[in-house]
Structure formats: structure tokens, C-alpha cells
Design an enzyme around this catalytic site. Structure first.
Site, PDB file in Angstrom:
ATOM      1  N   ASP A  39       4.327  -4.630   6.344  1.00 27.26           N
ATOM      2  CA  ASP A  39       4.099  -3.318   5.727  1.00 27.26           C
ATOM      3  C   ASP A  39       2.615  -3.162   5.425  1.00 27.26           C
ATOM      4  OD1 ASP A  39       4.858  -0.832   4.892  1.00 27.26           O
ATOM      5  OD2 ASP A  39       5.578  -1.456   2.925  1.00 27.26           O
ATOM      6  N   LYS A  87       5.305  -5.124 -12.172  1.00 26.00           N
ATOM      7  CA  LYS A  87       6.043  -4.508 -11.065  1.00 26.00           C
ATOM      8  C   LYS A  87       7.530  -4.775 -11.257  1.00 26.00           C
ATOM      9  CE  LYS A  87       6.503  -4.473  -6.029  1.00 26.00           C
ATOM     10  NZ  LYS A  87       5.965  -4.996  -4.738  1.00 26.00           N
TER      11      LYS A  87
END
Length: 430
Positions: free
Chosen positions: A230, A123
Site C-alpha cells: 500500500d 492508531k
């Protein structure tokens, strides 16, 4: 941003010394003077430094700024990509890099493998690309009267370090998160989840169990001192059935990802973000899976939520009782004073959380207009990674950066006297 590492094999040790020197000089210079690059690189001859600078500039790992008052260079995102990968290659945590399997607002996702052939996920944080397309709260990211914009490379690095701390601690505590392997600059290497994002889920063999486990995860995380901020169908991976251990009582069948925005339960807006996380799951189950449990006072069981339990969903004041201090251990936003330099990251994360709220409202509106279960995946802002499906590269969109109160006001009112400097930061043109 496309990752191109084809030139890395031809770079010499001196090239990486000069590239690292440019990175080091960037900590307190927007444009690093050539003489300083030579000093920090430790090269003996200036001619050798100049040769490496020329080669790095041709590869677009560093760039020369036109009309600068002195001869100097700045590091590019390609350059910091090379430095991060070079570090992890030396530590043998990465051996080969595959294609992109996810593109999102704040990061790019790639499949990689180590020397043993074990597939992993890489990532790369890309803060400042499309994360801040709206301004909902008037916030000053920097000090008053600052003429410099936000250094998004620094914020990307801080975000990656913060997320690595989160998932390392959570994984050690037994939470369903990807196993972390390595972190360098703005890059994280972690476990590849064999499954698919929950947003693609349309049927499940045990919806009530999945629902209650997802809600219990929020509560468990909250009791440990953290709120995800989130927690939605984009950041929950549903495991493939052949990768679920039926003999493991702790196996929930899902893995939660994306933690750089997490905050402490002592944050002033903790209750709001907790409720928003809960509402995201409730809304998804109602709209896509047609499952909407109600409170049942006849039930006495309060160990779960939904069908067969007393409460349909968690409540911050009722269900959150601190049992651990993970927010203190990772110095989560809202807990206490932070290390110098974290302030900008926290402000950026705060704006990102507020922006996500607007995105969710837009997604809900779009969802109401859908007449079938098929979704247009090309319109999704969030990223995901999956073994079975690759995502197309998203278009890079210029981010809106605020440098002071006047810029925020200009962005909100649509004033046209904004200008972008060489570093990609907005400034007001007098």
C-alpha cells in the site's frame, strides 16, 4: 466511531474486571453468559458482578442481545477501546488523549501524550467498518458451512499486533518508519511525525532525489524480504524542513506508515504487488509533480532510479535480491505456515489489497478530471495524520462480509436476500 473516554475516570477496579471477563469469554462465545462473566471476573458476590454489568451496559461498553436463548452480553468496540487504554495507562505509555487527527478505512488516528508531555500518535484499528465495500475475488474468509461471520474485533487485534511487529522490526533495522512505543489489543502507540502526507506535496527543492529515495526504499524493503502493498502518497509522510537533520546522511526527509498489509517476497503475488507499489509512486510524480524520468542506457549508475541513473524505476526480477529475512521473523503472509488464527487476518488483508487496487483506479480516474492542484480532502478514503491539520470524521459505512461461497455470490450479483445478524455479520435469509 467517536472515542468517548469521559466515563473512564469513574470506573472502578471491579468494573474493569467484569469488562475484561466479558472480553475473555468472547473468545469462544458470541454472547457471553452472565454466569460465565461472573466466574471469569473472580468477583466474590454475584450481586457485585450484576451491578458492574448494569453500569457497563449503560455506558455501552457491553451490550445485551435481544431474543438470545440465554442471559448474556457481548463486548462492544467502546468496551475494547476502554480495555486497551486502561492497559496503556497502567504502563504509563499514555497519560492524556487529544482529538482525532485522522480517520480512514481501517483505523482512527488520535494525538496522545505521555507523562513527560511527549506527543505521540495512537492508531486504533477498525477493520470491518468500510474496508470491504467490494468483492473482487471469490474468497472464503471462514471454514465451509460456517454460520458465524468474521469477528472484526479479533481481526482488528491481529492487524494491530502484526503492524506493531512490522514497525518494531523495521525501526530497529533502520528503516524510515515511525518509532513504536506500545501495543494493546487493537491499539498502537507510535511516534508523531512532524510533517504532512505526500498527497499534499506540489513542489520540492530536489524532486529527483526524493523520487530515487522513495524507489530505493521499496527495493531495500524488498531485499529484506517484504513488500509494503500500500505504498502510495497517502502512506508517506513528508517531514517539515525544520525537523530534518541536514547532518544525518541517513535522513531521507520522509517516513513510511501503515504496514498491516505487508507480504513476503515469496508470496505468489509478490511481483504484482511490488509493481503496483512502484506504479503508485510513478503515477503520483507524473500527475502531480510533472516528473517522469525515462531509462537512460548512457548512464552506468544503477544504485538509484530516475534522473542521472540507468533505470527509471525498479523491477522485481532485476533489482530484488534477498539480503535479509524480515518476512520470516515477522511470519509475513506468503512466507510459511502461520499461527492458528492468522488465516482469517491474511484473507482479510488479501481482500483489502484487492479493494485498494479498485480504489486507486477510481482515484486515478478522478484525478484526470481535476483542473487544478487543489484536492477535495473530504473525499479521501485513506487516513493520514499530521501536526498541522486535523481531518474530519468520516461516515461509518456498513462493510460487506462474506461467510461462504453463497454470500460472496449474492454480494457480487446483487441478490437481495442478505440479512445482518446481531454481530454485524451478513447471513443469507432462506
Amino acid at each position: 466511531m467517536k472515542l468517548d473516554i469521559s466515563h473512564m475516570r469513574y470506573m472502578t477496579a471491579d468494573d474493569f474486571k467484569v469488562l475484561q471477563a466479558t472480553e475473555q469469554g468472547s473468545r469462544n462465545h458470541e454472547i457471553v453468559p452472565t454466569t460465565l462473566i461472573h466466574q471469569l471476573s473472580g468477583m466474590r458476590a454475584q450481586s457485585g458482578t450484576n451491578r458492574s454489568i448494569s453500569d457497563l451496559a449503560k455506558l455501552k461498553l457491553i451490550s445485551k442481545v435481544r431474543n438470545a436463548k440465554y442471559d448474556g452480553y457481548r463486548l462492544t468496540y467502546n468496551g475494547i477501546d476502554y480495555l486497551a487504554l486502561h492497559s496503556m495507562l497502567n504502563r504509563n505509555t499514555v497519560y492524556s488523549i487529544g482529538g482525532s487527527i485522522g480517520v480512514g478505512k481501517e483505523s482512527d488516528i488520535y494525538k496522545v501524550s505521555d507523562k513527560n508531555g511527549t506527543e505521540k500518535v495512537m492508531k486504533m484499528h477498525r477493520l470491518g467498518r468500510t474496508s470491504f465495500t467490494t468483492v473482487r475475488n471469490n474468497r472464503d474468509y471462514l471454514k465451509k458451512n460456517s454460520k458465524n461471520g468474521v469477528n472484526w474485533m479479533v481481526l482488528s487485534r491481529l492487524a494491530a499486533q502484526k503492524e506493531y511487529q512490522f514497525i518494531t522490526l523495521l525501526y530497529a533495522k533502520g528503516f524510515n518508519v515511525p518509532e513504536p512505543f506500545d501495543n494493546s489489543r487493537h491499539v498502537i502507540i507510535m511516534e508523531l511525525i512532524r510533517g504532512f502526507p505526500m498527497r499534499r506535496l506540489r513542489k520540492h527543492k530536489n524532486l529527483p532525489l526524493l523520487y530515487t529515495n522513495l524507489m530505493k526504499f521499496i527495493v531495500k524493503l524488498g531485499c529484506s524480504g517484504l513488500i509494503h502493498c500500500d505504498y502510495n502518497e497517502f502512506n508517506i509522510m513528508i517531514k517539515d524542513e525544520d525537523h530534518i537533520d541536514p547532518n544525518d546522511p541517513e535522513e531521507l526527509g520522509f517516513v513510511v506508515i501503515d504496514f498491516p498489509q505487508s507480504i513476503s517476497i515469496q508470496h505468489k503475488d509478490a511481483e504484482f504487488y511490488f509493481k503496483r507499489d512502484v506504479d503508485c509512486i510513478r503515477r503520483f510524480f507524473k500527475k502531480k509533480l510533472k516528473y517522469e524520468p525515462k531509462d537512460d542506457p548512457t548512464m552506468l549508475d544503477t544504485d538509484g532510479f530516475g534522473e542521472g541513473y540507468r533505470y527509471a524505476y525498479p523491477d522485481f526480477n532485476r533489482d530484488i535480491t534477498r539480503t535479509d529475512n524480515l518476512d520470516e521473523l515477522v511470519q509475513a503472509s506468503g512466507f510459511s505456515k502461520k499461527h492458528p488464527g492468522d488465516r482469517d487476518l491474511e484473507d482479510a488483508m488479501e481482500e483489502m489489497r484487492n479493494t485498494d487496487e479498485a480504489d486507486e483506479a477510481a482515484q486515478e480516474e478522478n484525478s484526470d478530471a481535476e483542473n487544478s492542484d487543489e484536492e477535495d480532502e473530504s473525499d479521501d478514503d485513506e487516513y493520514y495524520y499530521s501536526e498541522s491539520e486535523e481531518s474530519e470524521d468520516g461516515d461509518d459505512v456498513n462493510s460487506l462480509d462474506e461467510e461462504n461461497e453463497r454470500i460472496i455470490e449474492a454480494l457480487s450479483s446483487g441478490v437481495g436476500n442478505l440479512k445482518m445478524d446481531k454481530m454485524g455479520n451478513y447471513i443469507l435469509e432462506d
